[in-house]
Design a protein around this motif. Structure first.
Motif, PDB file in Angstrom:
ATOM      1  N   UNK A  65      -4.975   6.134  18.440  1.00 56.09           N
ATOM      2  CA  UNK A  65      -6.369   6.061  18.014  1.00 56.09           C
ATOM      3  C   UNK A  65      -7.103   7.380  18.202  1.00 56.09           C
ATOM      4  N   UNK A  66      -6.590   8.239  19.050  1.00 52.50           N
ATOM      5  CA  UNK A  66      -7.222   9.539  19.291  1.00 52.50           C
ATOM      6  C   UNK A  66      -6.609  10.651  18.440  1.00 52.50           C
ATOM      7  N   UNK A  67      -5.708  10.275  17.545  1.00 51.33           N
ATOM      8  CA  UNK A  67      -5.083  11.267  16.686  1.00 51.33           C
ATOM      9  C   UNK A  67      -3.912  11.987  17.301  1.00 51.33           C
ATOM     10  N   UNK A  68      -3.474  11.525  18.478  1.00 52.60           N
ATOM     11  CA  UNK A  68      -2.341  12.161  19.146  1.00 52.60           C
ATOM     12  C   UNK A  68      -1.022  11.579  18.629  1.00 52.60           C
ATOM     13  N   UNK A  69      -0.003  12.399  18.596  1.00 52.64           N
ATOM     14  CA  UNK A  69       1.315  11.955  18.145  1.00 52.64           C
ATOM     15  C   UNK A  69       2.002  11.156  19.247  1.00 52.64           C
ATOM     16  N   UNK A  70       2.368   9.913  18.924  1.00 50.60           N
ATOM     17  CA  UNK A  70       3.049   9.033  19.864  1.00 50.60           C
ATOM     18  C   UNK A  70       4.566   9.188  19.750  1.00 50.60           C
ATOM     19  N   UNK A  81      13.256   3.761   3.034  1.00 50.68           N
ATOM     20  CA  UNK A  81      12.748   2.648   3.835  1.00 50.68           C
ATOM     21  C   UNK A  81      12.879   3.028   5.297  1.00 50.68           C
ATOM     22  N   UNK A  82      11.795   2.882   6.031  1.00 55.16           N
ATOM     23  CA  UNK A  82      11.837   3.041   7.485  1.00 55.16           C
ATOM     24  C   UNK A  82      11.374   1.708   8.069  1.00 55.16           C
ATOM     25  N   UNK A  83      12.325   0.900   8.567  1.00 52.92           N
ATOM     26  CA  UNK A  83      12.009  -0.488   8.888  1.00 52.92           C
ATOM     27  C   UNK A  83      11.652  -0.723  10.354  1.00 52.92           C
ATOM     28  N   UNK A  84      11.016  -1.865  10.580  1.00 54.92           N
ATOM     29  CA  UNK A  84      10.797  -2.378  11.934  1.00 54.92           C
ATOM     30  C   UNK A  84      10.133  -1.350  12.842  1.00 54.92           C
ATOM     31  N   UNK A  85       9.017  -0.805  12.369  1.00 55.15           N
ATOM     32  CA  UNK A  85       8.267   0.150  13.169  1.00 55.15           C
ATOM     33  C   UNK A  85       7.047  -0.555  13.758  1.00 55.15           C
ATOM     34  N   UNK A  86       6.573  -0.106  14.924  1.00 56.18           N
ATOM     35  CA  UNK A  86       5.356  -0.696  15.473  1.00 56.18           C
ATOM     36  C   UNK A  86       4.199  -0.551  14.496  1.00 56.18           C
ATOM     37  N   UNK A  87       3.381  -1.588  14.370  1.00 54.21           N
ATOM     38  CA  UNK A  87       2.228  -1.500  13.491  1.00 54.21           C
ATOM     39  C   UNK A  87       1.287  -0.418  14.008  1.00 54.21           C
ATOM     40  N   UNK A  88       0.508   0.145  13.100  1.00 53.55           N
ATOM     41  CA  UNK A  88      -0.419   1.207  13.486  1.00 53.55           C
ATOM     42  C   UNK A  88      -0.526   2.263  12.409  1.00 53.55           C
ATOM     43  N   UNK A  89      -0.897   3.459  12.807  1.00 55.59           N
ATOM     44  CA  UNK A  89      -1.155   4.550  11.872  1.00 55.59           C
ATOM     45  C   UNK A  89      -0.007   5.553  11.909  1.00 55.59           C
ATOM     46  N   UNK A  99      -8.169  -0.950   1.283  1.00 55.36           N
ATOM     47  CA  UNK A  99      -9.047  -0.172   2.134  1.00 55.36           C
ATOM     48  C   UNK A  99      -8.815   1.293   1.815  1.00 55.36           C
ATOM     49  N   UNK A 100      -9.788   2.140   2.067  1.00 52.62           N
ATOM     50  CA  UNK A 100      -9.649   3.546   1.699  1.00 52.62           C
ATOM     51  C   UNK A 100      -8.725   4.264   2.655  1.00 52.62           C
ATOM     52  N   UNK A 101      -7.964   5.239   2.124  1.00 52.03           N
ATOM     53  CA  UNK A 101      -7.059   6.024   2.950  1.00 52.03           C
ATOM     54  C   UNK A 101      -7.850   7.135   3.614  1.00 52.03           C
ATOM     55  N   UNK A 102      -7.516   7.452   4.863  1.00 52.53           N
ATOM     56  CA  UNK A 102      -8.221   8.472   5.609  1.00 52.53           C
ATOM     57  C   UNK A 102      -8.014   9.833   4.961  1.00 52.53           C
ATOM     58  N   UNK A 103      -9.087  10.567   4.757  1.00 54.66           N
ATOM     59  CA  UNK A 103      -9.065  11.976   4.391  1.00 54.66           C
ATOM     60  C   UNK A 103      -8.514  12.254   2.999  1.00 54.66           C
ATOM     61  N   UNK A 104      -8.554  11.305   2.080  1.00 58.92           N
ATOM     62  CA  UNK A 104      -8.008  11.555   0.760  1.00 58.92           C
ATOM     63  C   UNK A 104      -8.969  11.099  -0.336  1.00 58.92           C
ATOM     64  N   UNK A 118       1.087  15.864   2.677  1.00 58.27           N
ATOM     65  CA  UNK A 118       0.823  15.015   3.836  1.00 58.27           C
ATOM     66  C   UNK A 118      -0.084  13.855   3.459  1.00 58.27           C
ATOM     67  N   UNK A 119       0.191  12.680   4.032  1.00 55.74           N
ATOM     68  CA  UNK A 119      -0.703  11.541   3.866  1.00 55.74           C
ATOM     69  C   UNK A 119      -0.611  10.655   5.099  1.00 55.74           C
ATOM     70  N   UNK A 120      -1.608   9.818   5.265  1.00 53.45           N
ATOM     71  CA  UNK A 120      -1.690   8.935   6.424  1.00 53.45           C
ATOM     72  C   UNK A 120      -1.877   7.499   5.955  1.00 53.45           C
ATOM     73  N   UNK A 121      -1.212   6.561   6.635  1.00 54.76           N
ATOM     74  CA  UNK A 121      -1.321   5.149   6.287  1.00 54.76           C
ATOM     75  C   UNK A 121      -1.384   4.333   7.568  1.00 54.76           C
ATOM     76  N   UNK A 122      -2.203   3.296   7.550  1.00 54.83           N
ATOM     77  CA  UNK A 122      -2.280   2.350   8.655  1.00 54.83           C
ATOM     78  C   UNK A 122      -1.678   1.023   8.204  1.00 54.83           C
ATOM     79  N   UNK A 123      -0.685   0.532   8.954  1.00 52.56           N
ATOM     80  CA  UNK A 123       0.039  -0.683   8.585  1.00 52.56           C
ATOM     81  C   UNK A 123      -0.242  -1.766   9.609  1.00 52.56           C
ATOM     82  N   UNK A 124      -0.511  -2.977   9.131  1.00 55.91           N
ATOM     83  CA  UNK A 124      -0.786  -4.115  10.003  1.00 55.91           C
ATOM     84  C   UNK A 124       0.520  -4.833  10.351  1.00 55.91           C
TER      85      UNK A 124
END
Length: 341
Positions: free
Chosen positions: A274-279, A303-311, A22-27, A323-329
């Protein structure tokens, strides 16, 4: 205050090995030739991997002269696309009994030095109370069970305290794997025993150089040697919290201008809603290159392991902001490759 600049050109290969991309956001990324699609459970026989140094025994070799795994910093699964995704099953189960903490301590992960305070870490820690069951991560044979007070198994004697080592013949692509369980308060197996996956080998303690109750766990690939450790977390599937969807792993390599991996290089990782806010914001580092070994299929240096799925947004400064953004399932491992210019 952090200032981020989007759409900055830099080399980015972002892989999360599944069928489809899938395409990466903004790149806007260059078009690259795709390698064969591969998952962690279906390895193509045509692919070749680096030769692992023959087995040696730490007890008979000076750790300062131990071999390292000759792994090129190249992801054998490079898909060339902006984003690819795949589940990551791993070869091992987590070595802690049910109903106890199965995630690692992120303050002292594999190949870190705690900001130069300690030697590079050759394993990971599972903090748990005294007496917590420690279980075999895979079927194997006990090749050591006892104190290392008079036997050299690591950098020096009495480093691990009460320790168990299991051999798992030809567990990974025909190569032997060894798992090490250290700082135990109690050992419940003996040398020569055959152990099934999930069977109890001992209990959490604080023997050896431990500064509190925890399990120190190592994975040694190709030989039972302190110089052959690899990051144990990449041998586990992402953790699944009770009553929740499975977490994810984020891995990759950050290279300097000369193409060499940057050692203990800090970066910022932000979970974005989903609103682009930092969690949540994290501050990981790449591996200390002194003694660290990558997974043979990845060539990672972080390696940054065992993180909640998301962006997630990953950023760092090296002359300018990258800077780059990735969404992980859920249940997947993301791999990205970055090089400063």
């Amino acid at each position: 205050m952090r200032i981020y600049t989007r759409h900055i050109p830099f080399l980015l290969i972002l892989c999360v090995f599944i069928a489809g991309c899938q395409s990466a956001d903004s790149f806007a990324l260059p078009t690259l030739e795709l390698l064969p699609s591969i998952t962690s459970t279906s390895i193509s026989p045509e692919l070749t991997y680096e030769t692992i140094t023959p087995a040696v025994t730490a007890a008979t070799k000076n750790p300062a002269e131990t071999p390292t795994i000759p792994v090129e910093r190249k992801n054998a699964f490079d898909c060339g696309g902006p984003v690819c995704q795949s589940t990551w099953l791993g070869e091992l189960q987590r070595p802690i009994g049910n109903n106890y903490r199965k995630t690692i301590d992120l303050t002292y992960p594999y190949a870190s030095t705690k900001d130069g305070i300690l030697d590079p870490h050759h394993g990971v820690e599972f903090p748990n109370p005294f007496g917590t069951p420690v279980v075999a991560a895979a079927p194997g044979e006990v090749i050591f069970a006892g104190s290392d007070q008079s036997t050299l198994l690591g950098p020096y004697k009495n480093f691990y305290g009460n320790v168990v080592i299991l051999a798992h013949p030809e567990l990974f692509q025909g190569q032997d794997v060894y798992t090490l369980y250290a700082h135990l308060s109690r050992i419940e197996v003996a040398k020569g025993e055959s152990i099934g996956v999930g069977e109890k080998v001992g209990e959490v303690g604080a023997t050896g150089v431990a500064d509190g109750a925890h399990l120190h766990f190592e994975v040694r690939l190709g030989g039972n040697d302190y110089g052959l450790t690899v990051n144990p977390v990449l041998w586990f599937a992402p953790f699944q919290p009770p009553g929740s969807q499975t977490f994810a792993h984020l891995s990759g390599v950050i290279l300097g201008i000369n193409g060499q991996p940057l050692s203990e290089f800090g970066f910022v990782l932000e979970e974005i809603d989903q609103n682009g806010h930092i969690v949540e914001t994290y501050y990981p580092k790449t591996y200390n290159e002194n003694g660290a070994n990558s997974h043979p299929l990845l060539g990672e240096n972080f390696l940054f392991p065992d993180i909640p799925y998301g962006t997630y947004r990953l950023s760092f400064v090296s002359g300018r902001v990258y800077e780059t953004t990735v969404t992980i399932a859920p249940g997947e491992l993301a791999f990205l490759k970055l090089q400063v210019d």
